[in-house]
Design a protein around this motif. Structure first.
Motif, PDB file in Angstrom:
ATOM      1  N   VAL A  29       0.850  -1.186   0.000  1.00 53.37           N
ATOM      2  CA  VAL A  29       0.000   0.000   0.000  1.00 53.37           C
ATOM      3  C   VAL A  29       0.887   1.237   0.000  1.00 53.37           C
ATOM      4  CG1 VAL A  29      -1.788   1.294   1.233  1.00 53.37           C
ATOM      5  CG2 VAL A  29      -1.840  -1.206   1.232  1.00 53.37           C
ATOM      6  N   TYR A  30       0.604   2.146  -0.923  1.00 53.79           N
ATOM      7  CA  TYR A  30       1.352   3.393  -1.049  1.00 53.79           C
ATOM      8  C   TYR A  30       0.348   4.533  -1.041  1.00 53.79           C
ATOM      9  CZ  TYR A  30       5.058   0.285  -2.455  1.00 53.79           C
ATOM     10  OH  TYR A  30       5.986  -0.728  -2.477  1.00 53.79           O
ATOM     11  N   ALA A  31       0.652   5.582  -0.293  1.00 52.75           N
ATOM     12  CA  ALA A  31      -0.280   6.697  -0.185  1.00 52.75           C
ATOM     13  C   ALA A  31       0.456   8.017  -0.192  1.00 52.75           C
ATOM     14  CB  ALA A  31      -1.102   6.571   1.089  1.00 52.75           C
ATOM     15  N   GLU A  32      -0.269   9.020  -0.590  1.00 47.95           N
ATOM     16  CA  GLU A  32       0.251  10.384  -0.584  1.00 47.95           C
ATOM     17  C   GLU A  32       0.529  10.826   0.851  1.00 47.95           C
ATOM     18  OE1 GLU A  32      -1.225  14.662  -2.317  1.00 47.95           O
ATOM     19  OE2 GLU A  32      -2.722  13.131  -1.899  1.00 47.95           O
ATOM     20  N   GLN A  33      -0.314  10.404   1.765  1.00 47.26           N
ATOM     21  CA  GLN A  33      -0.129  10.713   3.187  1.00 47.26           C
ATOM     22  C   GLN A  33      -0.711   9.569   4.002  1.00 47.26           C
ATOM     23  OE1 GLN A  33      -2.227  14.384   2.903  1.00 47.26           O
ATOM     24  NE2 GLN A  33      -4.153  13.529   3.624  1.00 47.26           N
ATOM     25  N   ALA A  34      -0.129   9.328   5.151  1.00 52.10           N
ATOM     26  CA  ALA A  34      -0.634   8.270   6.026  1.00 52.10           C
ATOM     27  C   ALA A  34      -1.962   8.730   6.639  1.00 52.10           C
ATOM     28  CB  ALA A  34       0.367   7.963   7.124  1.00 52.10           C
ATOM     29  N   ASP A  35      -2.879   7.792   6.808  1.00 54.55           N
ATOM     30  CA  ASP A  35      -4.167   8.092   7.416  1.00 54.55           C
ATOM     31  C   ASP A  35      -4.602   6.845   8.172  1.00 54.55           C
ATOM     32  OD1 ASP A  35      -7.060   8.255   7.774  1.00 54.55           O
ATOM     33  OD2 ASP A  35      -7.017   9.919   6.350  1.00 54.55           O
ATOM     34  N   PRO A  36      -5.028   6.976   9.420  1.00 52.19           N
ATOM     35  CA  PRO A  36      -5.429   5.799  10.184  1.00 52.19           C
ATOM     36  C   PRO A  36      -6.647   5.082   9.595  1.00 52.19           C
ATOM     37  CG  PRO A  36      -5.795   7.816  11.459  1.00 52.19           C
ATOM     38  CD  PRO A  36      -5.076   8.203  10.206  1.00 52.19           C
ATOM     39  N   ALA A  37      -7.354   5.722   8.683  1.00 52.42           N
ATOM     40  CA  ALA A  37      -8.514   5.079   8.046  1.00 52.42           C
ATOM     41  C   ALA A  37      -8.090   4.075   6.977  1.00 52.42           C
ATOM     42  CB  ALA A  37      -9.421   6.139   7.422  1.00 52.42           C
ATOM     43  N   TYR A  38      -6.865   4.184   6.455  1.00 56.07           N
ATOM     44  CA  TYR A  38      -6.455   3.311   5.357  1.00 56.07           C
ATOM     45  C   TYR A  38      -6.345   1.836   5.728  1.00 56.07           C
ATOM     46  CZ  TYR A  38      -5.372   7.649   2.839  1.00 56.07           C
ATOM     47  OH  TYR A  38      -5.432   8.874   2.236  1.00 56.07           O
ATOM     48  N   PRO A  39      -5.662   1.461   6.820  1.00 51.33           N
ATOM     49  CA  PRO A  39      -5.545   0.024   7.113  1.00 51.33           C
ATOM     50  C   PRO A  39      -6.884  -0.701   7.240  1.00 51.33           C
ATOM     51  CG  PRO A  39      -3.918   1.240   8.371  1.00 51.33           C
ATOM     52  CD  PRO A  39      -4.833   2.262   7.730  1.00 51.33           C
ATOM     53  N   PRO A  40      -7.882  -0.161   7.974  1.00 49.43           N
ATOM     54  CA  PRO A  40      -9.156  -0.885   8.013  1.00 49.43           C
ATOM     55  C   PRO A  40      -9.874  -0.905   6.662  1.00 49.43           C
ATOM     56  CG  PRO A  40      -9.231   1.046   9.480  1.00 49.43           C
ATOM     57  CD  PRO A  40      -7.852   0.960   8.900  1.00 49.43           C
ATOM     58  N   MET A  41      -9.700   0.151   5.872  1.00 51.90           N
ATOM     59  CA  MET A  41     -10.310   0.195   4.544  1.00 51.90           C
ATOM     60  C   MET A  41      -9.713  -0.902   3.654  1.00 51.90           C
ATOM     61  SD  MET A  41     -10.349   3.389   1.851  1.00 51.90           S
ATOM     62  CE  MET A  41      -8.560   3.452   1.757  1.00 51.90           C
ATOM     63  N   ILE A  42      -8.390  -1.045   3.682  1.00 55.10           N
ATOM     64  CA  ILE A  42      -7.713  -2.072   2.883  1.00 55.10           C
ATOM     65  C   ILE A  42      -8.103  -3.462   3.383  1.00 55.10           C
ATOM     66  CG2 ILE A  42      -5.460  -3.027   2.253  1.00 55.10           C
ATOM     67  CD1 ILE A  42      -6.120  -0.349   0.880  1.00 55.10           C
ATOM     68  N   ALA A  43      -8.156  -3.649   4.704  1.00 57.53           N
ATOM     69  CA  ALA A  43      -8.538  -4.951   5.278  1.00 57.53           C
ATOM     70  C   ALA A  43      -9.953  -5.327   4.858  1.00 57.53           C
ATOM     71  CB  ALA A  43      -8.421  -4.926   6.794  1.00 57.53           C
ATOM     72  N   ALA A  44     -10.871  -4.368   4.875  1.00 52.35           N
ATOM     73  CA  ALA A  44     -12.253  -4.640   4.468  1.00 52.35           C
ATOM     74  C   ALA A  44     -12.318  -5.021   2.989  1.00 52.35           C
ATOM     75  CB  ALA A  44     -13.133  -3.426   4.752  1.00 52.35           C
ATOM     76  N   ALA A  45     -11.532  -4.336   2.162  1.00 51.59           N
ATOM     77  CA  ALA A  45     -11.504  -4.665   0.733  1.00 51.59           C
ATOM     78  C   ALA A  45     -10.957  -6.072   0.519  1.00 51.59           C
ATOM     79  CB  ALA A  45     -10.665  -3.645  -0.028  1.00 51.59           C
ATOM     80  N   GLN A  46      -9.910  -6.431   1.259  1.00 45.70           N
ATOM     81  CA  GLN A  46      -9.335  -7.774   1.132  1.00 45.70           C
ATOM     82  C   GLN A  46     -10.340  -8.840   1.569  1.00 45.70           C
ATOM     83  OE1 GLN A  46      -5.702  -7.303   3.370  1.00 45.70           O
ATOM     84  NE2 GLN A  46      -4.596  -6.550   1.589  1.00 45.70           N
ATOM     85  N   GLU A  47     -11.100  -8.558   2.598  1.00 42.36           N
ATOM     86  CA  GLU A  47     -12.131  -9.503   3.051  1.00 42.36           C
ATOM     87  C   GLU A  47     -13.217  -9.677   1.998  1.00 42.36           C
ATOM     88  OE1 GLU A  47     -13.568  -8.261   6.890  1.00 42.36           O
ATOM     89  OE2 GLU A  47     -11.548  -8.343   7.753  1.00 42.36           O
ATOM     90  N   ARG A  48     -13.626  -8.582   1.352  1.00 44.43           N
ATOM     91  CA  ARG A  48     -14.647  -8.678   0.295  1.00 44.43           C
ATOM     92  C   ARG A  48     -14.132  -9.482  -0.890  1.00 44.43           C
ATOM     93  NH1 ARG A  48     -15.416  -3.273   1.752  1.00 44.43           N
ATOM     94  NH2 ARG A  48     -14.388  -2.536  -0.122  1.00 44.43           N
ATOM     95  N   ILE A  49     -12.872  -9.264  -1.246  1.00 49.36           N
ATOM     96  CA  ILE A  49     -12.273 -10.019  -2.351  1.00 49.36           C
ATOM     97  C   ILE A  49     -12.237 -11.503  -2.008  1.00 49.36           C
ATOM     98  CG2 ILE A  49     -10.101 -10.445  -3.585  1.00 49.36           C
ATOM     99  CD1 ILE A  49      -9.628  -7.361  -3.363  1.00 49.36           C
ATOM    100  N   ALA A  50     -11.790 -11.828  -0.801  1.00 49.83           N
ATOM    101  CA  ALA A  50     -11.711 -13.232  -0.378  1.00 49.83           C
ATOM    102  C   ALA A  50     -13.097 -13.875  -0.343  1.00 49.83           C
ATOM    103  CB  ALA A  50     -11.042 -13.335   0.986  1.00 49.83           C
ATOM    104  N   ALA A  51     -14.087 -13.138   0.129  1.00 57.20           N
ATOM    105  CA  ALA A  51     -15.445 -13.683   0.206  1.00 57.20           C
ATOM    106  C   ALA A  51     -16.012 -13.950  -1.186  1.00 57.20           C
ATOM    107  CB  ALA A  51     -16.358 -12.730   0.979  1.00 57.20           C
ATOM    108  N   PHE A  52     -15.733 -13.063  -2.124  1.00 56.50           N
ATOM    109  CA  PHE A  52     -16.295 -13.201  -3.467  1.00 56.50           C
ATOM    110  C   PHE A  52     -15.511 -14.201  -4.314  1.00 56.50           C
ATOM    111  CE2 PHE A  52     -17.019 -12.051  -7.882  1.00 56.50           C
ATOM    112  CZ  PHE A  52     -18.409 -11.962  -7.921  1.00 56.50           C
ATOM    113  N   TYR A  53     -14.172 -14.089  -4.291  1.00 57.73           N
ATOM    114  CA  TYR A  53     -13.332 -14.911  -5.161  1.00 57.73           C
ATOM    115  C   TYR A  53     -12.707 -16.108  -4.460  1.00 57.73           C
ATOM    116  CZ  TYR A  53     -13.550 -11.133  -8.574  1.00 57.73           C
ATOM    117  OH  TYR A  53     -13.970 -10.193  -9.457  1.00 57.73           O
ATOM    118  N   GLY A  54     -12.803 -16.159  -3.152  1.00 57.97           N
ATOM    119  CA  GLY A  54     -12.162 -17.242  -2.424  1.00 57.97           C
ATOM    120  C   GLY A  54     -10.679 -17.011  -2.204  1.00 57.97           C
ATOM    121  N   GLY A  55     -10.217 -15.792  -2.345  1.00 57.20           N
ATOM    122  CA  GLY A  55      -8.809 -15.461  -2.148  1.00 57.20           C
ATOM    123  C   GLY A  55      -8.236 -14.776  -3.366  1.00 57.20           C
ATOM    124  N   ARG A  56      -6.932 -14.542  -3.332  1.00 59.18           N
ATOM    125  CA  ARG A  56      -6.231 -13.903  -4.443  1.00 59.18           C
ATOM    126  C   ARG A  56      -5.031 -14.736  -4.836  1.00 59.18           C
ATOM    127  NH1 ARG A  56      -5.724  -8.224  -1.805  1.00 59.18           N
ATOM    128  NH2 ARG A  56      -3.715  -9.100  -1.350  1.00 59.18           N
TER     129      ARG A  56
END
Length: 93
Positions: A29-56
């Motif tokens: 993960v690369y960002a213009e600025q660090a934000d404490p909202a990013y890690p949970p946002m990325i984790a939620a996206a990874q969970e949705r991907i895993a739920a839909f596709y069964g993983g990456r």
């Protein structure tokens, strides 16, 4: 990379995030600025991907711009996100 940077700045930014002012936050993960909202946002996206596709099968780089200036530097196409693979870009609007 000069031609790629002009023709497809998002591809160049994913190859060299630091060249576009993005800092590594860990785990691809690369960002213009660090934000404490990013890690949970990325984790939620990874969970949705895993739920839909069964993983990456790969670990994509995630580029996050917080400002319009950053977004313009990496190619500003009006999309909310882009998936870049094998030179093909797919955008969702």
């Amino acid at each position: 990379m000069g031609t790629v940077a002009v023709a497809a700045p998002a591809v160049a930014a994913s190859a060299c995030p630091a060249c576009y002012g993005l800092s590594g936050l860990g785990d691809g993960v690369y960002a213009e600025q660090a934000d404490p909202a990013y890690p949970p946002m990325i984790a939620a996206a990874q969970e949705r991907i895993a739920a839909f596709y069964g993983g990456r099968e790969n670990r994509p780089r995630v580029l996050i711009c917080a400002t319009g200036a950053c977004y313009r530097r990496i190619g500003e196409g009006g999309e909310k996100g882009q998936a870049l693979t094998s030179g093909v870009a797919r955008a969702s609007r």
